[in-house]
Write an enzyme that holds these catalytic residues in place. Sequence first.
Site, PDB file in Angstrom:
ATOM      1  N   ARG A  42     -25.459 -24.650  38.719  1.00  0.00           N
ATOM      2  CA  ARG A  42     -24.961 -22.649  38.707  1.00  0.00           C
ATOM      3  C   ARG A  42     -24.978 -22.597  36.564  1.00  0.00           C
ATOM      4  NH1 ARG A  42     -22.320 -23.925  43.139  1.00  0.00           N
ATOM      5  NH2 ARG A  42     -23.683 -23.245  45.252  1.00  0.00           N
ATOM      6  N   LYS A  81     -30.078 -13.688  25.273  1.00  0.00           N
ATOM      7  CA  LYS A  81     -31.130 -12.818  26.201  1.00  0.00           C
ATOM      8  C   LYS A  81     -32.486 -13.957  26.953  1.00  0.00           C
ATOM      9  CE  LYS A  81     -31.782  -8.028  26.218  1.00  0.00           C
ATOM     10  NZ  LYS A  81     -32.469  -7.266  25.333  1.00  0.00           N
ATOM     11  N   GLU A  83     -39.215  -9.090  13.321  1.00  0.00           N
ATOM     12  CA  GLU A  83     -38.265  -8.915  13.482  1.00  0.00           C
ATOM     13  C   GLU A  83     -37.446  -8.517  12.378  1.00  0.00           C
ATOM     14  OE1 GLU A  83     -37.882  -8.568  16.548  1.00  0.00           O
ATOM     15  OE2 GLU A  83     -38.521  -9.652  17.942  1.00  0.00           O
ATOM     16  N   LYS A 128     -27.176  -8.148  14.291  1.00  0.00           N
ATOM     17  CA  LYS A 128     -27.589  -8.084  15.405  1.00  0.00           C
ATOM     18  C   LYS A 128     -26.624  -8.743  16.141  1.00  0.00           C
ATOM     19  CE  LYS A 128     -30.126 -10.134  19.121  1.00  0.00           C
ATOM     20  NZ  LYS A 128     -31.606 -11.072  19.625  1.00  0.00           N
ATOM     21  N   GLU A 156     -27.026  -4.656  27.109  1.00  0.00           N
ATOM     22  CA  GLU A 156     -27.569  -3.685  27.033  1.00  0.00           C
ATOM     23  C   GLU A 156     -27.170  -2.400  27.718  1.00  0.00           C
ATOM     24  OE1 GLU A 156     -31.752  -4.585  25.176  1.00  0.00           O
ATOM     25  OE2 GLU A 156     -31.948  -2.855  27.146  1.00  0.00           O
ATOM     26  N   ARG A 175     -27.545  -1.760  22.722  1.00  0.00           N
ATOM     27  CA  ARG A 175     -28.045  -2.884  22.604  1.00  0.00           C
ATOM     28  C   ARG A 175     -29.743  -2.604  22.742  1.00  0.00           C
ATOM     29  NH1 ARG A 175     -27.245  -9.481  24.063  1.00  0.00           N
ATOM     30  NH2 ARG A 175     -29.132  -9.948  23.578  1.00  0.00           N
ATOM     31  N   ASN A 224     -34.568  -3.706  20.650  1.00  0.00           N
ATOM     32  CA  ASN A 224     -36.182  -2.869  21.164  1.00  0.00           C
ATOM     33  C   ASN A 224     -37.544  -2.016  20.579  1.00  0.00           C
ATOM     34  OD1 ASN A 224     -37.146  -3.005  24.547  1.00  0.00           O
ATOM     35  ND2 ASN A 224     -36.142  -5.080  23.716  1.00  0.00           N
ATOM     36  N   HIS A 226     -40.465  -2.461  21.393  1.00  0.00           N
ATOM     37  CA  HIS A 226     -40.511  -3.586  22.070  1.00  0.00           C
ATOM     38  C   HIS A 226     -41.573  -3.062  22.549  1.00  0.00           C
ATOM     39  CE1 HIS A 226     -38.616  -6.501  19.352  1.00  0.00           C
ATOM     40  NE2 HIS A 226     -38.848  -7.479  20.770  1.00  0.00           N
ATOM     41  N   HIS A 286     -44.981  -4.678  24.571  1.00  0.00           N
ATOM     42  CA  HIS A 286     -44.723  -5.763  25.816  1.00  0.00           C
ATOM     43  C   HIS A 286     -46.168  -5.895  25.883  1.00  0.00           C
ATOM     44  CE1 HIS A 286     -39.844  -7.562  25.687  1.00  0.00           C
ATOM     45  NE2 HIS A 286     -40.354  -7.759  24.766  1.00  0.00           N
ATOM     46  N   HIS A 328     -45.301 -12.962  19.963  1.00  0.00           N
ATOM     47  CA  HIS A 328     -44.275 -11.745  20.093  1.00  0.00           C
ATOM     48  C   HIS A 328     -44.072 -10.803  19.036  1.00  0.00           C
ATOM     49  CE1 HIS A 328     -41.212  -9.826  21.808  1.00  0.00           C
ATOM     50  NE2 HIS A 328     -40.584 -10.270  20.464  1.00  0.00           N
TER      51      HIS A 328
END
Length: 371
Positions: free
Chosen positions: A132, A154, A196, A238, A248, A252, A256, A259, A263, A276
């Site tokens: 956990r 993330k 990026e 960032k 987000e 935030r 993206n 993206h 993606h 990526h």
Amino acid sequence: MSLLASTARPSEAGTVHIALGDRSYDIHIGPGLLGAPSVWATVPQAHSAVIVTNETVGPLYAERLAHALGTRFRRVLQVSLPDGEAYKTWESLNRVFDGLLAAGCDRKTVLFALGGGVIGDLTGFAAACYMRGVPFVQVPTTLLAQVDSSVGGKTAINHPRGKNMIGAFYQPVQVVADLDTLDTLAARELSAGLAEVIKYGPIADAAFLDWVEAHLDALLAMDKEALAHAVRRSCEIKAWVVGQDEREGGLRAILNFGHTFGHAIEAGLGYGEWLHGEAVGCGMVMASDLSVRLGLMPPSFLQRMVRLVERARLPVRGPKLGTDRYLDLMRVDKKAEGGEIRFVVIEALGRAGVRAAPDEVVAEVIEAHTG
Ligand SMILES: O=C(O)C(=O)C[C@@H](O)[C@H](O)[C@H](O)COP(=O)(O)O
Ligand SMILES: [Zn+2]
């Protein structure tokens, strides 16, 4: 002057701070950090440290890291995974859990993600889940990971239907970006990281976009000073974004940019076919065109982005997956609401927003930039 320029806090030399209350942490940036015991002195002490890495990076840097950690941990173990986006999976995650359980790792064990974005995202998710939650440290060794994925918490693995679909927000306790590890970066990975870096200008800092354009040749030539500035400024931007919107809820999402299209390319081709950063580079061209078609930016902005992405040796045309396939893949994007796709668009140089767009306009963008 952008909002960011007026509110960013000054950082100490070599360190960028992420302010998140009791989840705050530092990003250490500089050469020679892997072997510097002082950098590791603030990591929580425990019986076991586990370095999670891949078969490419491990042989290069794991021993140096293990040696530095030897003074703080009674044992330093290693789990090595195959290299590549195709391995950001449940199977790899289970290999990490198997390794931790087989070695009797307790809930104070600290995980160290030594590698690029795949290792960072996967190790972070493993840390969020194991017993956990155990602490983890990001030790990014690619430009992409140093400027983006190691920062902000993330964590995720991929699902065949969508990128990063299974994951958690879970912050590292520290990020150590040793610039010397970039010496072994392949040219293709360098370009992927530059995607990026390029991203931060249009979304948050027009002056940084000018700087990237002026220093792109130096970055491609691996000039140390230029790389240090790129990593540092990217992390500052960032940190500023994540510090205001960790999960987000709104702001935030600007991170993206490129993206949503990117993606779709990664999932549509099968993970690992394109890096990526390559998909994000092409995705930024498409998102820039969308910004123009929505009347937010002049056509010269698209030309500027195409030129920059090309100069960074990144693709500017996407694969021919078919318009409907692109749209289907983008409908599962995490920013979509009720099946309606939402895109990050540029509203002014240095300022981005998130909005829906008519399918016909998105289809025009896809048809103009793929195949
Ligand atoms: O940190 C963020 O927020 C980002 O969006 C940064 C992206 O560059 C990164 O690729 C991120 O993992 C994408 O997140 P996702 O939520 O779209 O899966
Ligand atoms: Zn990204």
